[in-house]
Design a protein around this motif. Sequence first.
Motif, PDB file in Angstrom:
ATOM      1  N   PHE A 272      19.130  11.066  46.039  1.00  0.00           N
ATOM      2  CA  PHE A 272      18.237  10.015  46.533  1.00  0.00           C
ATOM      3  C   PHE A 272      18.084  10.604  48.159  1.00  0.00           C
ATOM      4  N   ALA A 273      17.714  11.987  48.021  1.00  0.00           N
ATOM      5  CA  ALA A 273      17.698  12.706  49.475  1.00  0.00           C
ATOM      6  C   ALA A 273      17.023  12.103  50.518  1.00  0.00           C
ATOM      7  N   ASP A 274      16.050  11.230  50.091  1.00  0.00           N
ATOM      8  CA  ASP A 274      15.145  10.749  51.378  1.00  0.00           C
ATOM      9  C   ASP A 274      15.947   9.490  51.755  1.00  0.00           C
ATOM     10  N   LYS A 275      16.792   8.910  51.278  1.00  0.00           N
ATOM     11  CA  LYS A 275      17.508   7.774  52.003  1.00  0.00           C
ATOM     12  C   LYS A 275      18.277   8.332  53.036  1.00  0.00           C
ATOM     13  N   GLU A 276      17.972   7.454  54.021  1.00  0.00           N
ATOM     14  CA  GLU A 276      18.589   7.752  55.334  1.00  0.00           C
ATOM     15  C   GLU A 276      20.125   7.550  55.604  1.00  0.00           C
ATOM     16  N   ARG A 277      20.634   6.211  54.813  1.00  0.00           N
ATOM     17  CA  ARG A 277      21.753   5.832  54.788  1.00  0.00           C
ATOM     18  C   ARG A 277      22.036   4.966  53.753  1.00  0.00           C
TER      19      ARG A 277
ATOM     20  N   LEU B 295      13.193   0.372  30.906  1.00  0.00           N
ATOM     21  CA  LEU B 295      13.442  -0.056  32.135  1.00  0.00           C
ATOM     22  C   LEU B 295      14.795   0.002  32.716  1.00  0.00           C
ATOM     23  N   ILE B 296      15.774   0.260  32.076  1.00  0.00           N
ATOM     24  CA  ILE B 296      16.996   0.599  32.373  1.00  0.00           C
ATOM     25  C   ILE B 296      16.958   1.957  33.117  1.00  0.00           C
ATOM     26  N   ASP B 297      16.340   2.916  32.357  1.00  0.00           N
ATOM     27  CA  ASP B 297      16.102   4.424  32.839  1.00  0.00           C
ATOM     28  C   ASP B 297      15.396   4.278  34.123  1.00  0.00           C
ATOM     29  N   LYS B 298      14.408   3.523  34.338  1.00  0.00           N
ATOM     30  CA  LYS B 298      13.600   3.413  35.281  1.00  0.00           C
ATOM     31  C   LYS B 298      14.392   3.038  36.686  1.00  0.00           C
ATOM     32  N   ILE B 299      15.120   2.020  36.469  1.00  0.00           N
ATOM     33  CA  ILE B 299      15.897   1.374  37.399  1.00  0.00           C
ATOM     34  C   ILE B 299      16.844   2.344  38.165  1.00  0.00           C
ATOM     35  N   PHE B 300      17.492   3.159  37.092  1.00  0.00           N
ATOM     36  CA  PHE B 300      18.479   4.085  37.596  1.00  0.00           C
ATOM     37  C   PHE B 300      17.740   5.293  38.155  1.00  0.00           C
ATOM     38  N   ALA B 301      16.452   5.731  37.658  1.00  0.00           N
ATOM     39  CA  ALA B 301      15.742   6.874  38.122  1.00  0.00           C
ATOM     40  C   ALA B 301      15.156   6.638  39.613  1.00  0.00           C
ATOM     41  N   GLU B 302      15.055   5.252  39.761  1.00  0.00           N
ATOM     42  CA  GLU B 302      14.366   5.131  41.167  1.00  0.00           C
ATOM     43  C   GLU B 302      15.336   4.351  42.246  1.00  0.00           C
ATOM     44  N   PHE B 303      16.212   3.733  41.653  1.00  0.00           N
ATOM     45  CA  PHE B 303      17.230   3.122  42.524  1.00  0.00           C
ATOM     46  C   PHE B 303      18.485   3.747  42.791  1.00  0.00           C
ATOM     47  N   CYS B 304      19.134   3.535  43.781  1.00  0.00           N
ATOM     48  CA  CYS B 304      20.622   4.188  44.050  1.00  0.00           C
ATOM     49  C   CYS B 304      21.179   2.804  43.769  1.00  0.00           C
ATOM     50  N   MET B 305      21.929   2.762  42.655  1.00  0.00           N
ATOM     51  CA  MET B 305      22.472   1.514  42.356  1.00  0.00           C
ATOM     52  C   MET B 305      24.173   1.539  42.492  1.00  0.00           C
ATOM     53  N   GLY B 306      24.696   0.325  42.916  1.00  0.00           N
ATOM     54  CA  GLY B 306      26.106   0.124  42.788  1.00  0.00           C
ATOM     55  C   GLY B 306      26.994   0.843  43.921  1.00  0.00           C
TER      56      GLY B 306
END
Lengths: 626, 460
Positions: A292-297, B448-459
């Motif tokens: 997530f390279a575009d995340k600043e922090r 949906l699960i794949d999308k969540i992990f692909a788009e969002f930095c989780m945990g």
Amino acid sequence: MNNKQIIEYNYDVAVVGAGHAGCEASLAAARLGYKTVVFTVSIDSIAMMPCNPNIGGTSKGHLVREIDALGGEIGINIDKTFIQSKMLNSSKGPAVHSLRAQADKKNYSAEMRKTLENTDNLHIRQAEVTKILTEDNIVKGVVTSSGTIYYAKAVILCTGVYLKAKCIYGDVSSNTGPNGLSAANSLSQSLIDNGIEIRRFKTGTPARIDKRTIDFSVMQEQKGDEDITPFSFTNKPSDIEREQISCWLTYTNETTHEIIKENIDRSPLFAGIIEGTGPRYCPSIEDKVMRFADKERHQIFIEPEGEYTNEMYIGGMSTSLPEDVQYNMYRSIKGLENAHIVRNGYAIEYDCINPQQLKLSLEFKNISGLFGAGQINGSSGYEEAAAQGIVAGINAVKYIENKEPLIIDRSEGYIGVLIDDLVTKGTNEPYRMMTSRAEYRLLLRQDNADYRLTPIGHEVGLISEERYNKFLKKMETINAEIERVRKVYVEANEETNAVLKYCNTTTINTGTSLSELIKRPELNYQKTAPLDKERVALEREVTEQVENMIKYEGYIDRQKRQVEQYKKLESKRIPDNIDYFKVGSLRKEAIQKLDSIRPSSIGQASRISGVSPADISVLLVYLKGK
Amino acid sequence: MHNTETITALCTSFGNAGIHIIRISGDKAFYVIGKIFKKGKSQKTFDVNKYDSHTIHYGYIFDGNKCIDEVMVSIYKAPNSYTKEDVIEINCHGGSFVARNIIMLITKFDVRMAEPGEFSKRAFLNGRIDLSQAEAIMDVIKSQNDYALKSSVGHLRGDIKTSIEGIRENILNEMAFIEASLDDPEHYELKDYGNILYEKIMPEIGKLEKLSKSYKEGRIISEGINTVIIGKPNVGKSSFLNYLLNENKAIVTDIPGTTRDIIEYSINIGNMCLNLIDTAGIHKTEDYIEKIGIEKTLESINKAQLIICIFDMSREFDEEDEYVLSQIKGRNSIVLLNKSDKKCNIDLNRLKDNNIDYIAFSTKTGEGFDLFTDKLENMFYSDIIDVENEIFITNVRHAEAINNAVQSLKLVIDNILNKMPEDLLIIDMMDAYNSLGEITGDTVGEQLIDKIFAEFCMGK
């Protein structure tokens, strides 16, 4: 004469490992009256929390409540030992309210050990299990490294991350489990010899930092809730009140990210030294920064490991970078400039099985009486492990008793979703529970876990009569209150409208039912009290359910209808001895998948990837013809 | 499988048969027929319980107050039916237009389209068909499922697929964000997300409604426009017809029409197809036989989708022309003034005063034909559809799936306005996502699960 004497013992159930899965499994079996032995590589590592210092969280909190509702120990144990409690998502819908508590790790482990030690029929044994004994695909017991044989009618593998464990940071690696505990290096081969498919997963943990070297004044304090909710249905909030300890929030910054990027080639993960697959939910900080390279922090949570120690857990920064990079990286963070690392962050690789080799009861398909629970099944997390542990413990007993196994389905609990996902769909990474995995989550709320599962726990024998009667009484009170509220009619008069105005909701011209008013977004059960003259004070655990059942009635009814459809397919059983090659008209891929997973119902079959609706039709027709 | 759901389908082959049979099977069959069928000339409410099984009833199918067709309805009470469930069979007029309308009407009552071979499958599952037929039926189900898959995926025009996939992707993105914040509330903030979601969902509803409208347009494209040519005798109806036939390589057919009229010609004009219904000329007469013919014409006019009204420009407007003109009031019509190559004797102001657009036309020189084609396209495609570039839906199942998705998304909007929590909004968003998946042939999996992990930095 120097003949070595082979020592033999006889047990009903042998549990390999005393982590969160092993504890629940051995307690369940022993409490159901079966002579049980639980093995651990170190007596001091019973219910150890080698990673995050908390229990619960989104969807994991649901699991804990469900285990408690079945008669498990995790909820009671965290209620005894928590140092902070928080209901996550409390501003959102009731389905996603999730309880999380920070634990005093040492205390958590000690209390669980005490419980195990004082449970009848349960023996703890410090020893490494090296072999599974089987005969004609039936488990007979286990052998320890000293050669001692423990015969058992059922064996439950709860080996966690210890099978061929390897801890790695930078170019340093050691063949041990967490905290230098010895790995179990022989058992994998015994499993392979018994036809079990082994794979390699990885997970990781951040560094621990000395509290005295952290500047908390530049961080945001994260306090616990004022009104706490216990995990266990056996506790009232007043039973567990205590002084809470705070966590702290800080952030990574560009410098942190630079340090990581500059040294990424020294990461064992990126250098290819680590072979295992890691979890997507808990990526290492290097993974987060690169992906997530575009995340600043990124947020960093500083959490106490317990009251007994100065060690602080650096949540959000799990890493396997070399020690020097770890120092630079942690010290680039606001408030950690002078941080002293007590323990390095590291990655750990371990052997686990492909869970598709298991039945929904968690028994191995190819070895009768052998069960798996926890990380060995490809899951991650204390709660996921405990959930499988109690189910495996119960089903080991059911196996011995030659009874139908306990299978909690997807409409009954997160436990059901967890096990069905693992067994039916399989997993390519350490599996973490998520609320988005549950289709019927409005019905699977944390507040009604007892409604869903305590009758099952009672039937199994883990819920005492006393507790069950209390539960029945609570349900009665809830139902009576819902009935009563439904009948309450609110007149349209000045007094009513004054209350409505006060709550910023529109006034009424004609009388209406109280339940209609509770459904309004601005109102709830509590706020309508002045409009409900007959109301008597009830416990929060009661009013909470009354409100949810009334306020979300429409959605709840819809989900109930969906569940009816789902249940119809689940109830269409597929015989164990079905020969998919003889069914005809099935596609090749479907035959392969069905034959390897061997689903127990049409519903389960329909969730296997690679089995199409057409294949399901063919199966239905075939079964009808049988 | 949805074995308790009520299903419907056309049992005769789609095409221009003289008669069609629509079957409804399941618990709701009798309820639905009670809602849409009026019995007898007097159009009485129909209660199946009052009648025996295996009886047949004459009456009309109504969509609200609108009469769709004159039909015969047969009742088969469970278990004495093909599927062993309650079954209704509607015999309606031929031509796929009426049949589709009736099926669309039925599906509004929580009845879904049957899968290919599903009646037979139910018949088997309910023990109606004996074992020896099992193998054969499995093969049928399989091949039909393969076919259904092909027709839902392969036969889907690429642009429809792209469009639906785009809408699905947008819904998925929103769900993934909401789920990410539910599963990781410390990293993803949902505060006031309702307003944002509202803004994101509304355009998707718009797109879907446009597709849904295009279904009607698509139907015109695939089935043609039922057209009548009227005018008093000798104004040039026949020469106009011949002109169209000569210019447009028409297929001369004897396809039975939707109204028991005879469609004589099916002519492609531009992007459209006109189904020309033969009618008698309209004029005053005392002749009994001729009167019947004229009445029949007037009936055809009432049912037509387009009326082409022809006058002779070289003659003065008379009473009979006046009468013809009165027939097109409030109808889709095009007025042609024939014989524009001759001297104009008609009073054009009469038409202008009545706000009637006309096209001067000559079957001799072809003058006005282009104007006629343009007018036709404007009329039927309006701004909704550009046949070359826009996408349109022609399949009744697709139209149904799109309508379901629209309904679900509208529920999302309602519930945003009712300030329902986001995790509940997901239930309807998921329904919409799945409905659209029926069109593209995607089943629910781990997207949906794949999308969540692909788009969002989780945990942590």
